[in-house]
Design an enzyme around this catalytic site. Structure first.
Site, PDB file in Angstrom:
ATOM      1  N   SER A 133     -12.454 -17.085  33.744  1.00 22.27           N
ATOM      2  CA  SER A 133     -12.996 -15.849  34.361  1.00 22.27           C
ATOM      3  C   SER A 133     -12.891 -15.963  35.802  1.00 22.27           C
ATOM      4  O   SER A 133     -12.787 -14.948  36.530  1.00 22.27           O
ATOM      5  CB  SER A 133     -14.456 -15.683  34.020  1.00 22.27           C
ATOM      6  OG  SER A 133     -14.144 -15.093  32.781  1.00 22.27           O
TER       7      SER A 133
HETATM    8  C1  59J Z   1     -16.885 -17.911  26.856  1.00 23.97           C
HETATM    9  C2  59J Z   1     -13.818 -18.327  26.613  1.00 23.97           C
HETATM   10  C3  59J Z   1     -11.612 -19.072  25.189  1.00 23.97           C
HETATM   11  C4  59J Z   1     -10.385 -18.768  25.095  1.00 23.97           C
HETATM   12  C5  59J Z   1     -16.888 -17.471  25.616  1.00 23.97           C
HETATM   13  C6  59J Z   1     -17.833 -18.745  27.104  1.00 23.97           C
HETATM   14  C7  59J Z   1     -12.001 -16.741  25.750  1.00 23.97           C
HETATM   15  C8  59J Z   1     -10.900 -16.367  24.927  1.00 23.97           C
HETATM   16  C9  59J Z   1      -8.641 -17.322  24.139  1.00 23.97           C
HETATM   17  C10 59J Z   1     -17.788 -17.752  24.520  1.00 23.97           C
HETATM   18  C11 59J Z   1     -18.830 -19.135  26.484  1.00 23.97           C
HETATM   19  C12 59J Z   1     -18.990 -18.711  25.243  1.00 23.97           C
HETATM   20  C13 59J Z   1      -7.778 -17.319  24.985  1.00 23.97           C
HETATM   21  S1  59J Z   1     -19.663 -15.124  29.143  1.00 23.97           S
HETATM   22  O1  59J Z   1     -16.534 -16.871  32.255  1.00 23.97           O
HETATM   23  O2  59J Z   1     -15.732 -15.158  28.160  1.00 23.97           O
HETATM   24  O3  59J Z   1     -20.138 -17.588  33.489  1.00 23.97           O
HETATM   25  O4  59J Z   1     -22.113 -16.681  33.608  1.00 23.97           O
HETATM   26  O5  59J Z   1     -13.907 -19.607  26.794  1.00 23.97           O
HETATM   27  O6  59J Z   1     -12.956 -15.686  25.993  1.00 23.97           O
HETATM   28  O7  59J Z   1     -10.610 -15.388  24.694  1.00 23.97           O
HETATM   29  O8  59J Z   1     -20.162 -19.050  24.283  1.00 23.97           O
HETATM   30  N1  59J Z   1     -19.297 -16.176  31.718  1.00 23.97           N
HETATM   31  N2  59J Z   1     -16.777 -16.467  29.736  1.00 23.97           N
HETATM   32  N3  59J Z   1     -14.550 -17.255  27.139  1.00 23.97           N
HETATM   33  N4  59J Z   1     -12.548 -18.197  25.816  1.00 23.97           N
HETATM   34  N5  59J Z   1     -10.159 -17.729  24.907  1.00 23.97           N
HETATM   35  C14 59J Z   1     -18.797 -15.120  30.543  1.00 23.97           C
HETATM   36  C15 59J Z   1     -17.347 -15.545  30.577  1.00 23.97           C
HETATM   37  C16 59J Z   1     -16.701 -15.605  32.030  1.00 23.97           C
HETATM   38  C17 59J Z   1     -20.721 -16.069  31.959  1.00 23.97           C
HETATM   39  C18 59J Z   1     -21.727 -15.580  31.089  1.00 23.97           C
HETATM   40  C19 59J Z   1     -21.410 -15.361  29.669  1.00 23.97           C
HETATM   41  C20 59J Z   1     -16.163 -16.381  28.419  1.00 23.97           C
HETATM   42  C21 59J Z   1     -22.075 -14.080  31.733  1.00 23.97           C
HETATM   43  C22 59J Z   1     -15.782 -17.536  27.783  1.00 23.97           C
HETATM   44  C23 59J Z   1     -20.964 -16.772  33.035  1.00 23.97           C
HETATM   45  O9  59J Z   1     -16.982 -14.855  32.625  1.00 23.97           O
END
Ligand code: 59J
Length: 568
Positions: A301
């Site tokens: 992200s």
């Molecule tokens: C995630 C991913 C993996 C790869 C998901 C993190 C994907 C995805 C395939 C589940 C933890 C979790 C290509 S969420 O970084 O969305 O930083 O405070 O690792 O989505 O599609 O149990 N970050 N993170 N995703 N994958 N593939 C959010 C988000 C981010 C947060 C929180 C919670 C993910 C608010 C991550 C943060 O912005």
């Protein structure tokens, strides 16, 4: 009566053939010849090995004189790698005095018992070279030389020392026993640092022991000094904070890169695990790599603001433009893209604020196929940063042409690509610097580069504001806030990938940010690898490190606070 003898009186005077005297003379000549032949045989056959040995035993040789290796310092001149002169004292036992008083004084100056010295001299009694003591400080060697004991000589060498130890180990690198750069800056700039050795003519014995120092042929040319961009105060502080978080969360490691937002200079670059470069015998090879430069990871992200910049560049998208992210997931090809929860309608600013994967994907799919790839490419991803650092990673930015929707979408929120922490920091300088990206510089820059305009100033400043919202109280990045200063940044929590796919419970915790917002001075990237104890979200693990490190850095750099804190 005549006899034959009486007929030849003259013959008797000239020693007739067969006479006793003649035979004696022949005998003498034969003896001499035999002796000569014997000696020739002796010299050529029997004594040959001995004589050849003697001939080789003392030879004229040209020996090199070590050049002083240049110093590596931080931007304010603090030493990071220094070569200290050391003196090795040696003696020619043949020239040493037998005199007991002199020997006793010598032993005392060498901090050795007279018995031990006598014993050593005795052991080398038939040689012409023996070390008295190696690698002493010149101060310790001085009193010994001052005694002017005949047969005592000095030999000059250098020893590399790293005053900041493990704190800047992977950036500075190390030399080997021969004083050659093996890692890091020591390797990258070895030629410059090493200088040129000098030459002198000496006589050495067969075993290479110095017998006599004859004369100087060429003076050694000392190596150049190198000033790195790193600010040692920030480096120590960053190392301490990174170590604290890695310990607290029992993480596998971590990386922190801080860049000057105006010059691209790397002010701090630290990695864990690390190692002590002063203890070559116990170097942990896991700690050798400067991971901020050599290792890449899926950024997740933290890429969203950079992808969003491509959208904001078009007339179609403004920060206020609303995207429907319901129902919080989306199917593309055979994949499901998920959000943390269903955020329904989000502005582009809201997509970044809540880190909506669905929202980002919907935006990305409305852009020309290559728009995000081009933006990432312009930001330096998938290319060598050009610092000259050994093993510098280019990362991975696969071309999008003919790609599936799922691949274009996942690229927009940071998957399917790989970046180093240094590349990520450099990409963020564009947001900090009115759209001009600065390449990372490990050496102090006399004239800061202009940077390359990769996004419009308007887009960069819109993004800065959108990222400032993420650090407000109640938002995902609130723990990155710094008292007294306006801060902008993005969190990231990335599932770690293995051969068998994304892991269920192994993450990288990330924060990439800029401060102060009113006139950006530093860009900082924090990555914590696999926090296993307690929290793992970027907003909970990496953001607090950012807050502490950036807060202290801004104060150390005398940056004026740009935020009025609410009074209690
Ligand atoms: C995630 C991913 C993996 C790869 C998901 C993190 C994907 C995805 C395939 C589940 C933890 C979790 C290509 S969420 O970084 O969305 O930083 O405070 O690792 O989505 O599609 O149990 N970050 N993170 N995703 N994958 N593939 C959010 C988000 C981010 C947060 C929180 C919670 C993910 C608010 C991550 C943060 O912005």
């Amino acid at each position: 009566m005549s006899t034959p003898q009486g007929d030849m009186p003259s013959r008797a005077q000239t020693a007739p053939l067969g006479s006793g005297r003649y035979r004696f003379m022949v005998f003498l000549v034969l003896v001499a010849l035999t002796a000569l032949v014997g000696r020739i045989v002796d010299l050529h056959v029997i004594d040959r090995l001995f004589l050849q040995g003697q001939g080789d035993a003392r030879t004229l040789r040209v020996e090199t004189i070590d050049a002083h290796r240049g110093m590596i310092t931080g931007r304010h001149g603090d030493p990071l790698a220094i070569s200290t002169p050391v003196v090795s004292l040696w003696a020619n036992p043949q020239e040493l005095p037998e005199d007991g008083v002199q020997r006793m004084l010598l032993a005392k100056a060498l901090d050795m018992s007279p018995e031990k010295l006598d014993e050593r001299i005795e052991r080398y009694a038939d040689r012409e070279f023996m070390y008295l003591r190696r690698r002493m400080t010149p101060d310790d060697a001085q009193p010994v030389l001052a005694l002017k004991v005949p047969g005592v000589y000095e030999q000059h060498e250098y020893k590399r020392y790293y005053p900041s130890g493990e704190v800047a180990a992977q950036l500075v690198g190390v030399t080997n026993v021969d004083d050659r750069g093996q890692e890091g800056i020591e390797l990258a700039y070895n030629g410059f640092l090493a200088g040129q050795p000098g030459k002198r003519r000496v006589i050495k014995d067969r075993k290479g022991r110095l017998v006599r120092d004859l004369h100087l042929i060429k003076e050694a040319k000392p190596g150049g000094n190198l000033t790195l961009a790193v600010d040692l105060r920030l480096q120590y502080m960053a190392y301490r904070e990174l170590k604290a978080v890695v310990d607290e969360h029992d993480a596998d490691g971590g990386t922190l890169v801080m860049m000057d937002a105006r010059s691209g200079e790397v002010l701090a670059m630290t990695n864990l695990p690390s190692y002590n470069p002063n203890n070559r015998a116990e170097i942990d090879t896991n700690g050798l790599r400067n991971q901020a430069v050599t290792d890449t990871f899926e950024p997740g992200s933290v890429m969203k603001p950079l992808a969003m910049s491509a959208a904001l560049e078009t007339a179609q998208f403004t920060p206020q433009r609303v995207i429907d992210t319901a129902p919080g997931y989306m199917r593309l090809d055979n994949y499901t893209i998920r959000d943390f929860r269903n955020y329904e309608e989000l502005s582009l600013a809201g997509i970044l604020l809540h880190s909506s994967n669905v929202g980002m994907s919907r935006v990305a799919l409305q852009l020309p196929e290559d728009a995000i790839w081009n933006r990432y490419h312009d930001l330096g991803l998938g290319q060598a940063p050009g610092t000259g650092f050994p093993g510098e990673a280019t990362g991975s930015l696969p071309t999008p042409f003919g790609w599936s929707d799922s691949k274009r979408a996942s690229m927009s929120y940071g998957y399917g690509i790989a970046v180093s922490a240094m590349q990520l920091a450099s990409a963020y300088t564009a947001i900090a610097n009115d759209g001009k990206r600065l390449p990372p510089a490990l050496l102090k820059q006399p004239d800061p580069p202009e940077g390359q305009q990769v996004m419009s100033p308007q887009v960069a400043n819109d993004l800065l504001q959108m990222l400032e919202a993420i650090v407000q109280p109640g938002a995902g990045g609130s723990r990155a806030a710094v008292p007294g200063y306006r801060v902008a940044g993005k969190t990231g929590t990335v599932r770690k990938v293995t051969r068998s796919g994304y892991q269920q419970s192994a993450y990288r915790s990330l924060f990439a940010g800029i401060a102060p917002v009113s006139d950006p001075r530093i860009v900082t990237v924090v990555m914590v690898d696999n926090p296993k104890k307690g929290d793992y979200y970027g907003g909970l693990v990496a953001a607090p490190v950012f807050s502490r490190v950036v807060g202290k850095a801004l104060r150390l750099l005398d940056v004026l606070p740009d935020k009025q804190e609410a009074m209690e």
